[in-house]
Design a protein around this motif. Structure first.
Motif, PDB file in Angstrom:
ATOM      1  N   SER A  35       0.853  -1.185   0.000  1.00  0.00           N
ATOM      2  CA  SER A  35       0.000   0.000   0.000  1.00  0.00           C
ATOM      3  C   SER A  35       0.887   1.232   0.000  1.00  0.00           C
ATOM      4  CB  SER A  35      -0.912   0.023   1.233  1.00  0.00           C
ATOM      5  OG  SER A  35      -1.841  -1.025   1.209  1.00  0.00           O
ATOM      6  N   LYS A  36       0.294   2.378  -0.293  1.00  0.00           N
ATOM      7  CA  LYS A  36       1.046   3.634  -0.245  1.00  0.00           C
ATOM      8  C   LYS A  36       1.510   3.922   1.176  1.00  0.00           C
ATOM      9  CE  LYS A  36       0.792   5.031  -4.551  1.00  0.00           C
ATOM     10  NZ  LYS A  36       2.003   5.211  -5.376  1.00  0.00           N
ATOM     11  N   VAL A  37       0.694   3.526   2.144  1.00  0.00           N
ATOM     12  CA  VAL A  37       1.052   3.708   3.546  1.00  0.00           C
ATOM     13  C   VAL A  37       1.131   2.332   4.198  1.00  0.00           C
ATOM     14  CG1 VAL A  37       0.417   4.728   5.764  1.00  0.00           C
ATOM     15  CG2 VAL A  37      -0.108   5.943   3.635  1.00  0.00           C
ATOM     16  N   MET A  38       2.294   1.962   4.703  1.00  0.00           N
ATOM     17  CA  MET A  38       2.486   0.701   5.422  1.00  0.00           C
ATOM     18  C   MET A  38       2.585   1.046   6.911  1.00  0.00           C
ATOM     19  SD  MET A  38       2.510  -1.425   2.858  1.00  0.00           S
ATOM     20  CE  MET A  38       3.102  -2.984   3.505  1.00  0.00           C
ATOM     21  N   PHE A  39       1.590   0.662   7.705  1.00  0.00           N
ATOM     22  CA  PHE A  39       1.536   1.104   9.096  1.00  0.00           C
ATOM     23  C   PHE A  39       1.139  -0.068   9.984  1.00  0.00           C
ATOM     24  CE2 PHE A  39      -0.368   3.288  12.796  1.00  0.00           C
ATOM     25  CZ  PHE A  39       0.647   4.178  13.096  1.00  0.00           C
ATOM     26  N   THR A  40       2.098  -0.903  10.313  1.00  0.00           N
ATOM     27  CA  THR A  40       1.901  -2.008  11.245  1.00  0.00           C
ATOM     28  C   THR A  40       2.795  -1.772  12.447  1.00  0.00           C
ATOM     29  OG1 THR A  40       1.403  -3.564   9.468  1.00  0.00           O
ATOM     30  CG2 THR A  40       2.072  -4.496  11.585  1.00  0.00           C
ATOM     31  N   ILE A  41       2.200  -1.664  13.623  1.00  0.00           N
ATOM     32  CA  ILE A  41       2.940  -1.389  14.853  1.00  0.00           C
ATOM     33  C   ILE A  41       2.825  -2.600  15.762  1.00  0.00           C
ATOM     34  CG2 ILE A  41       3.298   0.212  16.759  1.00  0.00           C
ATOM     35  CD1 ILE A  41       3.531   1.483  13.968  1.00  0.00           C
ATOM     36  N   PRO A  42       3.908  -3.374  15.935  1.00  0.00           N
ATOM     37  CA  PRO A  42       3.843  -4.575  16.775  1.00  0.00           C
ATOM     38  C   PRO A  42       3.306  -4.273  18.168  1.00  0.00           C
ATOM     39  CG  PRO A  42       5.916  -4.511  15.576  1.00  0.00           C
ATOM     40  CD  PRO A  42       5.247  -3.187  15.348  1.00  0.00           C
ATOM     41  N   GLY A  43       2.374  -5.093  18.592  1.00  0.00           N
ATOM     42  CA  GLY A  43       1.807  -4.939  19.925  1.00  0.00           C
ATOM     43  C   GLY A  43       0.742  -3.881  20.042  1.00  0.00           C
ATOM     44  N   VAL A  44       0.506  -3.106  18.963  1.00  0.00           N
ATOM     45  CA  VAL A  44      -0.470  -2.017  19.029  1.00  0.00           C
ATOM     46  C   VAL A  44      -1.463  -2.118  17.871  1.00  0.00           C
ATOM     47  CG1 VAL A  44      -0.812   0.480  19.076  1.00  0.00           C
ATOM     48  CG2 VAL A  44       1.195  -0.515  20.184  1.00  0.00           C
ATOM     49  N   ASP A  45      -0.993  -1.887  16.650  1.00  0.00           N
ATOM     50  CA  ASP A  45      -1.835  -1.977  15.455  1.00  0.00           C
ATOM     51  C   ASP A  45      -1.287  -3.077  14.559  1.00  0.00           C
ATOM     52  OD1 ASP A  45      -4.012  -0.045  15.530  1.00  0.00           O
ATOM     53  OD2 ASP A  45      -2.448   1.476  15.653  1.00  0.00           O
ATOM     54  N   ASN A  46      -1.828  -4.268  14.767  1.00  0.00           N
ATOM     55  CA  ASN A  46      -1.302  -5.440  14.084  1.00  0.00           C
ATOM     56  C   ASN A  46      -2.437  -6.461  13.997  1.00  0.00           C
ATOM     57  OD1 ASN A  46       0.219  -7.496  13.054  1.00  0.00           O
ATOM     58  ND2 ASN A  46       1.267  -7.981  14.963  1.00  0.00           N
ATOM     59  N   VAL A  47      -2.900  -6.737  12.792  1.00  0.00           N
ATOM     60  CA  VAL A  47      -4.048  -7.631  12.626  1.00  0.00           C
ATOM     61  C   VAL A  47      -3.626  -8.785  11.723  1.00  0.00           C
ATOM     62  CG1 VAL A  47      -6.511  -7.739  12.080  1.00  0.00           C
ATOM     63  CG2 VAL A  47      -5.491  -5.564  12.755  1.00  0.00           C
ATOM     64  N   PRO A  48      -2.942  -9.803  12.259  1.00  0.00           N
ATOM     65  CA  PRO A  48      -2.325 -10.821  11.407  1.00  0.00           C
ATOM     66  C   PRO A  48      -3.280 -11.831  10.803  1.00  0.00           C
ATOM     67  CG  PRO A  48      -1.932 -11.344  13.702  1.00  0.00           C
ATOM     68  CD  PRO A  48      -2.583  -9.999  13.684  1.00  0.00           C
ATOM     69  N   ASP A  49      -4.525 -11.899  11.290  1.00  0.00           N
ATOM     70  CA  ASP A  49      -5.432 -12.926  10.783  1.00  0.00           C
ATOM     71  C   ASP A  49      -6.516 -12.393   9.854  1.00  0.00           C
ATOM     72  OD1 ASP A  49      -4.596 -15.565  11.845  1.00  0.00           O
ATOM     73  OD2 ASP A  49      -4.676 -14.477  13.735  1.00  0.00           O
ATOM     74  N   LEU A  50      -6.329 -11.181   9.354  1.00  0.00           N
ATOM     75  CA  LEU A  50      -7.176 -10.633   8.294  1.00  0.00           C
ATOM     76  C   LEU A  50      -6.281 -10.372   7.091  1.00  0.00           C
ATOM     77  CD1 LEU A  50      -9.344  -8.049  10.293  1.00  0.00           C
ATOM     78  CD2 LEU A  50      -9.749 -10.500   9.957  1.00  0.00           C
ATOM     79  N   PHE A  51      -6.666 -10.897   5.937  1.00  0.00           N
ATOM     80  CA  PHE A  51      -5.810 -10.853   4.749  1.00  0.00           C
ATOM     81  C   PHE A  51      -6.524 -10.191   3.585  1.00  0.00           C
ATOM     82  CE2 PHE A  51      -4.223 -14.291   7.261  1.00  0.00           C
ATOM     83  CZ  PHE A  51      -2.874 -14.433   6.968  1.00  0.00           C
ATOM     84  N   GLY A  52      -5.775  -9.333   2.848  1.00  0.00           N
ATOM     85  CA  GLY A  52      -6.225  -8.901   1.533  1.00  0.00           C
ATOM     86  C   GLY A  52      -7.148  -7.709   1.530  1.00  0.00           C
ATOM     87  N   ASP A  53      -8.126  -7.746   0.618  1.00  0.00           N
ATOM     88  CA  ASP A  53      -8.960  -6.579   0.307  1.00  0.00           C
ATOM     89  C   ASP A  53     -10.321  -6.695   0.977  1.00  0.00           C
ATOM     90  OD1 ASP A  53      -7.410  -4.968  -1.863  1.00  0.00           O
ATOM     91  OD2 ASP A  53      -7.201  -7.061  -2.474  1.00  0.00           O
TER      92      ASP A  53
END
Length: 303
Positions: A35-53
């Motif tokens: 994406s134009k903005v890649m914003f994954t913050i471990p322990g805060v904003d991280n949703v590993p079990d939702l994929f794609g569009d």
């Protein structure tokens, strides 16, 4: 002296903060979409079990969560084989949670509410059989067995399921209430050490807090072991295999066939699938040579 003591206190605070913010093993372990903005913050904003569009998807698949490691390759191969579908959304939560989401029509994770309905739902055979009224078609496509995940070096010398009943072993165990693997592991406990072993691990040790019941074992068990919160966790073979594949300090203790169980992964085409043709195409794809190769790559077996 006062300045030295202040420095020591400050240094101790920094080290404590560094320890509590240790996220070096945190998911997502998959490759996120660009994406134009890649914003994954471990322990805060991280949703590993939702994929794609999630916006206007052309296909929605609810996968039993322990298949998460396959999704990068699986979705890419499906898009290549069926290029008319490029916007795909998938969830890899525990199958019991996905079943409740199907029944209730929505799920909330953090502050996000998802109301997308699946076209295809995958889970173990027993759950698919129980939910037969939801499907117009079902198919088996992969198989698995159990193993024990331990830290690299196996410091507690765990050699089999019986060792999980030891008082000095902290066990990470899937909660049978919503994780299908939990019931299958209980079957294996009985095979290995009778009802007494199952009761020791699932009753006595739960009460004294040396067995920790997870809510989402395919994330919690490896993380608990990687962060030294648990000594061992019974998991699907493919899960321990994958942690080694990505070079996490994990080892696998195999379980002999006479104490093990076999899981059959099945997919169901939903009666109310919003994208019926895409669902049919994905069901066909799951049993294709390309999909079987991907599942075998990550430690599953196929026929």
């Amino acid at each position: 002296m006062k300045k030295i003591l202040m420095f020591i206190a400050f240094f101790a605070l920094i080290m404590t903060e560094a320890f509590t913010q240790d996220h070096r093993f945190d998911p997502p372990w998959n490759i996120p979409p660009k994406s134009k903005v890649m914003f994954t913050i471990p322990g805060v904003d991280n949703v590993p079990d939702l994929f794609g569009d999630i916006n206007n998807p052309q296909l929605v698949v609810f996968f039993a969560g322990n298949q998460f490691m396959c999704l990068d390759d699986l979705i890419a191969a499906f898009k290549k084989q069926y290029p008319q579908y490029q916007r795909i959304f998938a969830e890899t939560l525990p199958p019991g949670i996905l079943a409740k989401q199907i029944e209730g029509g929505s799920i909330t994770i953090g502050n996000m509410r998802i109301t997308l309905q699946p076209d295809v739902y995958t889970a173990g055979k027993s759950r698919i059989d129980k939910m037969a009224n939801y499907f117009v078609d079902t198919t088996a496509y992969a198989y698995n067995k159990l193993a024990i995940m331990v830290p690299k070096g196996n410091p507690k010398n765990i050699h089999g399921l019986k060792d999980l009943g030891r008082k000095d072993i902290k066990v990470s165990m899937p909660n049978p209430e919503w994780e299908g693997i939990g019931r299958r592991i209980e079957e294996a406990y009985v095979k290995a050490g009778g009802v007494a072993l199952k009761n020791e691990i699932m009753d006595v040790k739960v009460k004294n807090q040396t067995t920790y019941l997870t809510q989402i074992h395919h994330r919690q068990t490896p993380m608990r072991i990687l962060y030294a919160q648990s000594d061992a966790g019974p998991v699907w073979y493919s899960e321990a295999y994958y942690q080694q594949m990505i070079n996490h300090p994990i080892e696998m203790v195999t379980i002999p066939d006479n104490e093990n169980i076999t899981a059959t992964y099945m997919a169901g085409l939903m009666k109310n699938a919003p994208h019926k043709q895409a669902a049919k195409d994905f069901m066909t794809f799951l049993t294709s040579p390309a999909a079987k190769t991907i599942y075998r790559k990550y430690g599953f077996t196929t026929k």
